[in-house]
Motif scaffolding. Structure first.
Motif, mmCIF file in Angstrom:
data_model
loop_
_atom_site.group_PDB
_atom_site.id
_atom_site.type_symbol
_atom_site.label_atom_id
_atom_site.label_comp_id
_atom_site.label_asym_id
_atom_site.label_seq_id
_atom_site.Cartn_x
_atom_site.Cartn_y
_atom_site.Cartn_z
ATOM 1 N N ALA A 54 13.075 32.460 25.084
ATOM 2 C CA ALA A 54 13.384 31.175 25.706
ATOM 3 C C ALA A 54 14.603 31.308 26.607
ATOM 4 C CB ALA A 54 13.634 30.123 24.631
ATOM 5 N N ILE A 55 15.618 32.022 26.116
ATOM 6 C CA ILE A 55 16.829 32.185 26.932
ATOM 7 C C ILE A 55 16.516 32.966 28.196
ATOM 8 C CG2 ILE A 55 19.035 33.397 26.993
ATOM 9 C CD1 ILE A 55 19.405 32.489 24.090
ATOM 10 N N ILE B 158 20.289 22.153 27.328
ATOM 11 C CA ILE B 158 19.157 22.923 26.809
ATOM 12 C C ILE B 158 19.525 24.391 26.689
ATOM 13 C CG2 ILE B 158 16.846 23.774 27.386
ATOM 14 C CD1 ILE B 158 16.127 21.086 28.323
ATOM 15 N N PHE B 159 20.113 24.916 27.757
ATOM 16 C CA PHE B 159 20.455 26.337 27.757
ATOM 17 C C PHE B 159 21.535 26.640 26.717
ATOM 18 C CE2 PHE B 159 22.906 29.945 29.472
ATOM 19 C CZ PHE B 159 21.905 30.888 29.440
ATOM 20 N N LEU B 160 22.578 25.821 26.729
ATOM 21 C CA LEU B 160 23.664 26.063 25.777
ATOM 22 C C LEU B 160 23.176 25.877 24.348
ATOM 23 C CD1 LEU B 160 26.651 24.381 27.637
ATOM 24 C CD2 LEU B 160 26.058 26.794 27.517
ATOM 25 N N GLY B 161 22.273 24.901 24.155
ATOM 26 C CA GLY B 161 21.716 24.673 22.831
ATOM 27 C C GLY B 161 20.941 25.880 22.339
ATOM 28 N N ALA C 73 23.497 31.109 15.939
ATOM 29 C CA ALA C 73 23.302 30.770 14.531
ATOM 30 C C ALA C 73 22.341 31.758 13.886
ATOM 31 C CB ALA C 73 22.778 29.347 14.412
ATOM 32 N N SER C 74 21.277 32.113 14.622
ATOM 33 C CA SER C 74 20.315 33.086 14.101
ATOM 34 C C SER C 74 20.977 34.436 13.867
ATOM 35 C CB SER C 74 19.150 33.255 15.077
ATOM 36 O OG SER C 74 18.260 32.194 14.950
ATOM 37 N N LEU C 75 21.845 34.800 14.816
ATOM 38 C CA LEU C 75 22.559 36.072 14.689
ATOM 39 C C LEU C 75 23.350 36.103 13.388
ATOM 40 C CD1 LEU C 75 24.174 36.830 18.151
ATOM 41 C CD2 LEU C 75 22.728 38.316 16.843
#
Lengths: 321, 574
Positions: free
Chosen positions: B148-149, B200-203, B210-212
């Motif tokens: 997505a990023i 959106i991008f920053l989110g 958070a996943s990291l």
């Protein structure tokens, strides 16, 4: 004058040697391995390597700066990196398909760099103020080494995909053959051989040919992983040193310039590849698909952004004037 | 072979001593020399004298010795776990459940302790974060986030950034959308006109962060704990099942240990079993990569919220105050003392190549404090900024501000140069010297144009080309009876100023990321071997360099000496 003549000679020598090598490779792949021929092709590749090294050094001496300031020079450096990656397995006695992939890659970049398309920018030797930094060598050489390694690794993945796809519909169609051949003629050759062998040897699963192929797939998978990991290191160092440089020259370590952004996209795609490798189910096919996407993205990053000529990296762009 | 062994054997022993330190707390040997007698009659003596009171012992462990250690280890584990969980019920449970990520990452309780703490601690509150952790550390989710990023960034390079809404109305009209759906409405509602600061991008980016964290905590650290726990394999069958396996007839496991040690392995010997590993750092490094990325993200956030930026064009010879130029970028931006500093542009000049192209821009800057005292002077150029008190001044742009001329040996006069709009991004500046009565309605004069500081093009009253003069030549030119000498072209320097508190953190992250990425290339190789009569069964596996393992192993195994006589083997290994 002497320098430009020397450069000319070296360009032509390296180009012709690479073409000969490719022919030899095709012969060795079609016909059974002729050891002498194969040996000579390896020696030829080393010769090419030294020719391109000489070419770069001549250019360095007469332009007075490290020859990485425009697209032509970066292409030459890219083909130098290809031949470098090609030579490493020669000393480690690793499988020869690496050279089968590196050879054509080197000739394509070399050919493209020396073709008439880019004659305009070949002459320019001045360095714009922003490029006058010690970071130039570090950043650009790392980026291009990274591109070369990643391209090589993703090509191995592409060939893995091609082979496995062909395996699935062995007897169904040969019509797509042309398409695949178009894509990458050298994989076409591997494939062609495999297909031949299938007709000859039937489809018995335990046939030595099948064993050979599964072995080949495993090898391709493994080597693309290793080479991509190596390229990923170079890419990381390249991007980060670029960021440090940007903080010196442009006033910000990251400014979302298109080239920067695409380098980051490339980095992310190969990070995804490395993560798919950690999952046993996704190894092989799925990771190979990611690597193939990465292959396209490197080219967008390397050429596409320059074609548009936008952003702060515009000095590396095409000049058609 | 013998001479080689005599040196490497002591190395083997020394290495093992290092390992022996681990168990120092469980065993204490009061004597400085330690005589070790192995079960099978061979004797290994090692005498080490340390001036300190440290206890040292050598070890080629016997099985009893080992089992003792293991037993002690187990019995010792219980009290430590209670120590870990003890404060939990007394402390504030919600805080430990929700916010102690940093603490728990460093000291994750061992599985046994975790199970126990579940019973004791308020685990209902812990349940939700655990579920969130499990979702976040999901690999497909992380991959989806990365995709997505990447996609958002790609879109951000295709959609022109930072334009006015009108631009998007025209370029992405609603009646003729790109790809059939992509119109300006999409761009403006989702904030794609400023992609890299859009929610959106920053989110997505923070979700990835958070996943990291979640992945590092729930997946990576436990695998390292498993990898760190070295273990012997006691059956030849288990060893043969490894990715690589081989059997060496008439070989001694001690010789193998020495050779592995020479190849950089950490070797552990216990009776007939051998365990060796190499490149354990390769297992740790991916954690470092993740932490480095988090560090960069944190630094980037600080940069975005706590920095000042500004740019200014100053003609040569003029001043400006740093604080007037800088503007805050976020709520964390706090001005510092050094904002009162005044900058004086002593000189602005350019270097040229012989071909006439610009080689470099230079600005000679002086910094003055509030009392008017010069505190710093530096000539900056592109790639060579000035740094003072957290502020960095970059050379980014230039323009021409005035022409200094002599008219009929009068003067010098300063004529202000105005920038002229021309196609393309080349610069052009022009000025006008009136001739005759300045009040007349039909005013005529001499025009002067300059592209850079090298040459001035002059036109006469009729607009015809009169000549070109270089400012440094001092060569007069006669136009309609007026003698003009171009003395100088005065440039103004385009400076960019910034303060960025995030840079040290980001740089630390960069360094860590480079290092850990390189280390991640290392492959963690584990080797087991078992002395089975006179045969040594060897098995091994590695996590990355799977293709090279068998070659490397074959190379090492070729060096293992073949034992002809059992007595000789004693000498070799002893």
């Amino acid at each position: 004058m002497i320098f430009s003549t020397l450069e000319h000679i070296l360009t032509h020598i390296s180009f012709s040697i690479v073409s000969i090598i490719i022919t030899i490779h095709l012969i060795t792949f079609l016909v059974d391995e002729i050891v002498k021929l194969y040996d000579s092709s390896e020696k030829g590749m080393i010769m090419t390597f030294f020719c391109i090294t000489g070419l770069l050094i001549t250019r360095w001496i007469y332009s007075g700066h490290f020859p990485l300031s425009d697209l032509y020079e970066s292409l030459i450096f890219l083909s130098w990196s290809f031949s470098l990656i090609h030579i490493i397995p020669y000393f480690k006695k690793n499988p020869n398909f690496l050279s089968t992939i590196m050879g054509p890659s080197a000739i394509f970049t070399q050919g493209f760099a020396t073709s008439g398309l880019l004659t305009e920018i070949r002459e320019s030797t001045i360095l714009v103020p922003a490029l006058q930094s010690e970071w130039l060598i570090m950043h650009v050489s790392m980026m291009i080494l990274g591109y070369a390694a990643l391209l090589c690794g993703s090509l191995l993945s592409v060939s893995l995909l091609v082979i496995t796809v062909r395996k699935k519909r062995k007897f169904f169609s040969t019509s797509n053959h042309l398409l695949n051949l178009n894509e990458s003629f050298f994989f076409g050759e591997i494939e062609y051989m495999n297909e031949e062998s299938n007709f000859l040897q039937n489809t018995s699963f335990f046939s030595p040919r099948n064993y050979y192929r599964s072995q080949l797939i495993q090898q391709l998978d493994y080597w693309s992983y290793r080479v991509i990991s190596l390229g990923f290191i170079f890419l990381t160092i390249g991007i980060l040193s670029g960021a440090v440089w940007a903080n010196e020259a442009w006033g910000s370590y990251w400014s979302w310039d298109p080239k920067e952004t695409w380098a980051f996209i490339t980095w992310i795609v190969f990070a995804i590849y490395l993560h798919t490798r950690t999952n046993r189910k996704w190894k092989g096919r799925n990771s190979a698909i990611v690597a193939s996407i990465g292959f396209l993205i490197i080219w967008i990053c390397y050429f596409g952004v320059n074609l548009l000529g936008i952003g702060l990296h515009s000095y590396g762009s095409f000049t058609f004037n | 072979m013998k001479t080689l062994n005599s040196t490497t054997v002591s190395k083997l022993q020394l290495r093992n001593i290092r390992n022996g330190f681990k168990f120092k707390t469980h065993f204490s040997f009061s004597n400085n020399s330690f005589l070790y007698s192995a079960k099978n009659g061979r004797t290994l003596t090692l005498t080490l004298s340390f001036s300190s009171n440290k206890t040292v012992f050598s070890k080629l462990k016997t099985s009893e010795n080992q089992s003792k250690i293991k037993g002690n280890k187990k019995s010792l584990q219980a009290p430590t776990t209670t120590n870990i969980e003890a404060p939990e019920p007394g402390g504030a449970p919600p805080a430990t459940g929700g916010g102690s990520d940093g603490g728990t990452v460093k000291q994750p309780p061992p599985p046994a302790a975790a199970a126990e703490s579940k019973k004791v601690g308020s685990w209902k509150l812990k349940g939700l974060p655990k579920k969130v952790l499990a979702v976040l550390s999901n690999l497909p989710l992380a991959i989806a986030e990365m995709f997505a990023i990447a996609a958002l960034m790609a879109l951000g390079t295709f959609v022109p950034q930072g334009e006015t809404p009108d631009f998007y109305f025209q370029k992405y009209p609603e009646d003729n959308p790109v790809l059939g759906f992509f119109s300006w409405r999409w761009i403006l509602t989702l904030g794609f006109d400023h992609m890299f600061s859009s929610p959106i991008f920053l989110g997505t980016l923070s979700l990835l962060g958070a996943s990291l964290m979640a992945c590092t905590y729930t997946t990576q650290i436990p695998t390292v704990k498993v990898a760190k726990r070295w273990s012997f394999l006691h059956s030849a069958e288990a060893i043969r099942k490894q990715e690589y396996s081989d059997a060496l007839p008439r070989a001694s496991i001690q010789d193998l240990g020495v050779i592995l040690m020479g190849a950089g392995y950490e070797v552990f010997l216990k009776g007939p079993s051998l365990y060796a590993f190499k490149g354990l750092a390769g297992r740790f490094a991916p954690i470092g990569v993740h932490l480095a990325l988090l560090l960069i993200m944190a630094g980037g956030t600080l940069s975005a919220t706590g920095s000042f930026r500004g740019s200014v064009t100053v003609p040569q010879g003029l001043n400006f105050v740093i604080g007037d130029v800088l503007g805050p970028s976020g709520f964390l931006s706090t001005p510092s003392e050094s904002f009162n500093t005044e900058v004086h542009v002593n000189r602005f000049y350019m270097d040229y190549y012989n071909s006439g192209e610009v080689q470099q821009f230079h600005s000679d800057l002086s910094l003055f404090d509030l009392n008017g005292k010069e505190i710093m002077r530096k000539t900056i150029s592109v790639n060579n900024p000035l740094r003072y008190g957290g502020i960095t001044i970059y050379q980014t742009d230039w323009s021409l501000s005035a022409l200094q001329i002599m008219k009929d040996d009068e003067g010098p006069f300063n004529l202000a140069l105005a920038p002229l709009q021309i196609n393309g991004d080349k610069k052009l500046y022009g000025t006008f010297l009136p001739v005759g009565n300045a009040d007349s309605t039909n005013l005529k004069g001499i025009s002067m144009l300059a592209r850079d500081m090298q040459s001035i093009v002059l036109y006469d009253q009729e607009g015809k080309f009169a000549g070109v003069r270089r400012p440094d030549s001092k060569l007069p030119i006669d136009i309609d009876g007026i003698r003009i000498v171009v003395l100088d072209a005065i440039g103004s320097t385009g400076l960019e100023l910034k303060t960025d508190p995030g840079v040290p953190i980001v740089y630390a992250g960069f360094g860590a990321l480079m290092l850990t990425t390189c280390i991640s290339f290392l492959s963690h190789t584990q080797i087991w071997a078992l002395q089975d009569g006179t045969t040594v069964v060897i098995g091994g596996k590695t996590n990355r360099a799977k293709g090279e393992l068998s070659d490397d192993m074959n190379f090492l195994l070729d060096q293992v000496p073949e034992i002809v006589d059992s007595k000789q083997s004693d000498i070799v290994s002893g």
